[in-house]
Enzyme design. Sequence first.
Site, short mmCIF file in Angstrom:
data_model
loop_
_atom_site.label_atom_id
_atom_site.label_comp_id
_atom_site.label_asym_id
_atom_site.label_seq_id
_atom_site.Cartn_x
_atom_site.Cartn_y
_atom_site.Cartn_z
N SER A 1 0.85 -1.19 0.00
CA SER A 1 0.00 0.00 0.00
C SER A 1 0.88 1.24 0.00
O SER A 1 2.01 1.20 0.52
CB SER A 1 -0.87 0.03 1.26
OG SER A 1 -1.52 1.28 1.38
N TYR B 1 -1.62 -0.79 10.36
CA TYR B 1 -1.85 -1.27 8.98
C TYR B 1 -0.68 -0.86 8.08
O TYR B 1 -0.14 -1.66 7.32
CB TYR B 1 -3.16 -0.70 8.47
CG TYR B 1 -3.40 -0.85 6.99
CD1 TYR B 1 -3.93 -2.03 6.47
CD2 TYR B 1 -3.13 0.20 6.10
CE1 TYR B 1 -4.17 -2.17 5.11
CE2 TYR B 1 -3.37 0.07 4.74
CZ TYR B 1 -3.89 -1.11 4.25
OH TYR B 1 -4.11 -1.24 2.90
P1 NAP Z 1 -11.83 -5.22 0.56
O1 NAP Z 1 -12.68 -4.56 -0.46
O2 NAP Z 1 -12.09 -4.97 2.01
O3 NAP Z 1 -11.86 -6.79 0.29
C1 NAP Z 1 -11.14 -7.62 1.13
C2 NAP Z 1 -11.12 -9.03 0.61
O4 NAP Z 1 -10.26 -9.80 1.46
C3 NAP Z 1 -12.48 -9.70 0.67
O5 NAP Z 1 -12.53 -10.62 -0.40
C4 NAP Z 1 -12.44 -10.41 2.03
O6 NAP Z 1 -13.25 -11.56 2.10
C5 NAP Z 1 -10.99 -10.85 2.05
N1 NAP Z 1 -10.43 -11.07 3.38
C6 NAP Z 1 -10.50 -10.26 4.47
N2 NAP Z 1 -9.86 -10.83 5.49
C7 NAP Z 1 -9.37 -12.01 5.04
C8 NAP Z 1 -8.64 -13.07 5.64
N3 NAP Z 1 -8.27 -13.02 6.92
N4 NAP Z 1 -8.34 -14.15 4.89
C9 NAP Z 1 -8.72 -14.22 3.59
N5 NAP Z 1 -9.42 -13.27 2.96
C10 NAP Z 1 -9.74 -12.18 3.71
O7 NAP Z 1 -10.29 -4.86 0.34
P2 NAP Z 1 -9.53 -4.16 -0.89
O8 NAP Z 1 -9.65 -2.71 -0.74
O9 NAP Z 1 -9.91 -4.82 -2.16
O10 NAP Z 1 -8.02 -4.51 -0.51
C11 NAP Z 1 -7.31 -5.59 -1.07
C12 NAP Z 1 -5.85 -5.41 -0.71
O11 NAP Z 1 -5.40 -4.16 -1.21
C13 NAP Z 1 -5.57 -5.38 0.81
O12 NAP Z 1 -4.36 -6.05 1.08
C14 NAP Z 1 -5.45 -3.90 1.09
O13 NAP Z 1 -4.65 -3.66 2.22
C15 NAP Z 1 -4.80 -3.42 -0.18
N6 NAP Z 1 -4.95 -2.00 -0.44
C16 NAP Z 1 -6.18 -1.46 -0.64
C17 NAP Z 1 -6.29 -0.09 -0.86
C18 NAP Z 1 -7.62 0.58 -1.10
O14 NAP Z 1 -7.67 1.83 -1.10
N7 NAP Z 1 -8.71 -0.15 -1.30
C19 NAP Z 1 -5.14 0.71 -0.87
C20 NAP Z 1 -3.92 0.12 -0.65
C21 NAP Z 1 -3.82 -1.23 -0.44
P3 NAP Z 1 -14.79 -11.51 2.63
O15 NAP Z 1 -15.59 -11.04 1.45
O16 NAP Z 1 -15.13 -12.90 3.01
O17 NAP Z 1 -14.83 -10.55 3.77
#
Ligand code: NAP
Length: 249
Positions: A144, A158
């Site tokens: 991130s 985080y």
């Molecule tokens: P999100 O929309 O909250 O989706 C999270 C996904 O991870 C869902 O499929 C969830 O499953 C799954 N998950 C959560 N906890 C888990 C666990 N313990 N084991 C396995 N699966 C798990 O997140 P996102 O924004 O797409 O983020 C994805 C990645 O990108 C993360 O690593 C996040 O830190 C990173 N990231 C995101 C952003 C942003 O702005 N969105 C920015 C920088 C980095 P369920 O559906 O079952 O809950």
Amino acid sequence: MSKKIMIVTGGSRGIGAEIAKLGAADGYAVCISYVKNKAAADAVVDAIVQAGGEAMAVAADVAVEADILHLFETVDKRYGTLTALVNNAGILETQMRVDQMDAARMQRIFTTNIVGSFLCAREAVKRMSTLHGGSGGAIVNTSSVAARAGGPGEYVDYAASKGAIDTMTVGLAKEVATEGIRVNAVRPGVIYTEIHASGGEPGRVDRVKGNIPMQRGGEAHEVAQAVLWLLSDKASYTTGSFLDVTGGR
Ligand code: NAP
């Protein structure tokens, strides 16, 4: 040509779901993992299958080692030897200062974001490394922009977990560089997904987008494109590298 097989942890929603769909369109048999939202995971699998691709979903919490072993063994049996891992699952919690955080929260963040990614990487290397009789592969970790910015006042825990992912990316890339495995990371900026609601601010992207040089939040598919490139042979000389997908931030 050997079959391309991908695991995307946390592939049921957000960035992971887009990576899964793009991966399937690119010819990978895709396994997504999820924890709670089976309906969302099934919807991703259905969309891929409807489009002519191959996919399955496995309930597997990356914070639980036994779940990770089950995830990888399920893929071994159903698809064969893994060629691509996307360590995408990651969590954040309610925005607060470090002096307000309890130990249980820190454990949850570090266990899921760091230990989970390490254990998945371990299982991938066991299968891909030529040292272990494998045929190579590629790993992409999801870091991130927070690893650089630090997340003050919101989630330093985080951000620090993503700093650990950056270091793991560099170290593991060097460790397996002669074993047919490339290890890289993407660093998304602020992307429109549901993760911001976990921090207590669903509208966070729109609040901060004025600070982004491109003056907008990112879309999950824009991160997925970067991940697919890093996994592909087009990135054959790229390892231990980071692709910032941040709109210039
Ligand atoms: P999100 O929309 O909250 O989706 C999270 C996904 O991870 C869902 O499929 C969830 O499953 C799954 N998950 C959560 N906890 C888990 C666990 N313990 N084991 C396995 N699966 C798990 O997140 P996102 O924004 O797409 O983020 C994805 C990645 O990108 C993360 O690593 C996040 O830190 C990173 N990231 C995101 C952003 C942003 O702005 N969105 C920015 C920088 C980095 P369920 O559906 O079952 O809950």
